[in-house]
Scaffold this motif. Sequence first.
Motif, PDB file in Angstrom:
ATOM      1  N   GLU A 213      -1.958  42.231  49.314  1.00 34.10           N
ATOM      2  CA  GLU A 213      -1.665  41.304  50.417  1.00 34.10           C
ATOM      3  C   GLU A 213      -0.164  41.313  50.731  1.00 34.10           C
ATOM      4  O   GLU A 213       0.270  40.854  51.776  1.00 34.10           O
ATOM      5  N   TRP A 214       0.632  41.864  49.800  1.00 41.13           N
ATOM      6  CA  TRP A 214       2.073  41.931  50.026  1.00 41.13           C
ATOM      7  C   TRP A 214       2.489  43.230  50.697  1.00 41.13           C
ATOM      8  O   TRP A 214       3.655  43.391  51.067  1.00 41.13           O
ATOM      9  N   PHE A 215       1.570  44.152  50.836  1.00 43.85           N
ATOM     10  CA  PHE A 215       1.955  45.452  51.397  1.00 43.85           C
ATOM     11  C   PHE A 215       2.586  45.342  52.788  1.00 43.85           C
ATOM     12  O   PHE A 215       3.617  45.967  53.058  1.00 43.85           O
TER      13      PHE A 215
ATOM     14  N   ILE B 270       4.167  46.022  40.636  1.00 42.00           N
ATOM     15  CA  ILE B 270       2.720  46.204  40.774  1.00 42.00           C
ATOM     16  C   ILE B 270       2.177  44.838  41.197  1.00 42.00           C
ATOM     17  O   ILE B 270       2.288  43.872  40.448  1.00 42.00           O
ATOM     18  N   ARG B 271       1.659  44.758  42.390  1.00 41.35           N
ATOM     19  CA  ARG B 271       1.245  43.443  42.888  1.00 41.35           C
ATOM     20  C   ARG B 271       0.084  43.605  43.856  1.00 41.35           C
ATOM     21  O   ARG B 271      -0.279  44.714  44.243  1.00 41.35           O
ATOM     22  N   GLY B 272      -0.478  42.488  44.254  1.00 39.04           N
ATOM     23  CA  GLY B 272      -1.639  42.503  45.143  1.00 39.04           C
ATOM     24  C   GLY B 272      -1.302  43.096  46.502  1.00 39.04           C
ATOM     25  O   GLY B 272      -0.180  42.942  46.989  1.00 39.04           O
TER      26      GLY B 272
ATOM     27  N   THR C 290      12.744  31.819  49.545  1.00 42.91           N
ATOM     28  CA  THR C 290      11.336  32.158  49.778  1.00 42.91           C
ATOM     29  C   THR C 290      10.970  33.307  48.845  1.00 42.91           C
ATOM     30  O   THR C 290      11.851  33.949  48.259  1.00 42.91           O
ATOM     31  N   TYR C 291       9.672  33.585  48.751  1.00 39.72           N
ATOM     32  CA  TYR C 291       9.200  34.665  47.882  1.00 39.72           C
ATOM     33  C   TYR C 291       9.960  35.964  48.148  1.00 39.72           C
ATOM     34  O   TYR C 291      10.415  36.632  47.222  1.00 39.72           O
ATOM     35  N   HIS C 292      10.070  36.319  49.448  1.00 36.91           N
ATOM     36  CA  HIS C 292      10.638  37.627  49.802  1.00 36.91           C
ATOM     37  C   HIS C 292      12.027  37.827  49.200  1.00 36.91           C
ATOM     38  O   HIS C 292      12.320  38.860  48.620  1.00 36.91           O
TER      39      HIS C 292
END
Length: 553
Positions: free
Chosen positions: A257-259, A253-255, A235-237
């Motif tokens: 929504e992943w915080f 550095i990412r959106g 999975t992504y994680h």
Amino acid sequence: MENNLELLINRLFPEKLPTPEELAKKYPNRQVPNGALVTRVAPSPTGFVHFGGLYASLISERLAHQSQGIFYLRIEDTDKKREVAGTADLFASAIHQYGIHYDEGPDEKGQEKGNYGPYKQSERADIYKSYIKELIRQGKAYPCFATPEELEELRARQEAMGERSGYWGHFATWRDKSLEEVFMALDQGLKPVIRFKSPGNFQTKIIINDLLLGRREMPENDQDIVIMKSDGLPTYHFAHAVDDHLMGTTHVIRGNEWFPSLPLHQQLFTALDWTAPAYAHLAPIQKLDEGKKRKLSKRKDQEANLGYYQEAGYPEEAVIEYLLNLANSNFEDWRRANPDLDKQQFPFSLKKLANSNGPLFDLNKLNDISKEIVARFSPDELYRRASVWAEKYDPETKELLNTDPEYLKKIFAIERVGALKPRKDLGRWSEIKTEIAYFFDNTFSVSPDLITTTLTELSGVEAGDIISDFLDSYNPKDNQEQWFEKLKEVGEKHGFAGNNQDYKAKPEKYHGQVGTIAKLLRILLTGRTQTPNLCLIMQVMGLERITKRLKAL
Ligand code: GLU
């Protein structure tokens, strides 16, 4: 017992996999100067390049290269349900088109460069498996055979009980199954997913640091999330932890929504015995919708799609400078003070992105920037760029551009070459068609109503007489001053003052002023009330064309 666990691991992963030691060797620590950032952009091939994706790429690229670091591209294609086949190269070609240089990763043709690859997650399945195997061995992960129906039933039960949903604590039943039960399920031919055995407690609060969001208190993660799906892909994680570790990312550095996933991601890094990178979670670009701010949306807004800017024909530099503005609002002042410097010299700051709930998208601003940039192009450059665009997006413009390239370049030179203030009327290549239509006989037209109104303004003086006198005195070689002097003479002769002052001093003597004559000519020649400099337009159009149009009245 141990042996049984080894049996299970071999049963789950019969293939030969690299060992974590081999991987550690294959992906040595990066040798970058002190303080250099290693960043990446990690798009999923969903067949769509979001404007925000270009924004995040630019920010990551600037921070890396400005610090003598490395910026790379990684394709996150492990979610086969979301993937749109054949679009893995779309992002590479988009950022290439916009001049965002990356040091490693696949190019538009899928050819990879860099020593930390493969850069496509689907080609890294064995790497993830190697670590998953290790986590199972250490009791930090386990196979789970819960069916979608069982998970749905669990969700409903949790809801009825007023519990948090998810696979956690005592609800995570496969966490504590015996090896016998696991083997039995495998013997039945069932395919498990692998879950992370979370050591967290939801009641425990932890402090999470984010370079943009600051210090935040959050509950520990206690969800046993899936780290490997039954198709063998992570999975992504999990892939995030493995890849960003092996590829030496210093700053993710990412959106934002992943915080919320950060407590989980930190747990994964700890479980794998690695140090987590620094994180900067970006607020999404906002848009005003009926007075209210909301996220620029892929579903609702055409401007969310990078294709929109490509089709409209915004020069790439304009889009990039606009994005720099969105990220660092002082870019605009810097650009004004340094019109000739390369944008790479702008001191880009991550801090300036903090405290922002997301920059506000403003198409007018982009248009202004674009006009400024186009104004600086030479006629040749403008012609070349417009042709590249037209070839791909607009057969009509293409035809127009191909009709008479020399004529076109002269048109583009009007108030551009040698002008103190170059004209700023063109911001997108798609505007060219309408902007220059009047230069060509087959696309030129003038509204009869406009002619009628203009003729009325002549207060009875014969337009034909004025035109004939004008043509008699007109010499294409005249410069702008001479041209205007002659126009004034013709005006005076027919009772139109050469300037406002004269007209105001003796209104009874005149029908109006010379502007009325210029307006008449402008309308007959271009069909418009506003154009660039008329004398220059006439020079470009040539005597034959202007005579024909003026005499057509
Ligand atoms: N593939 C993830 C996405 O498209 C990337 C998130 C990240 O940058 O880590 O949202």
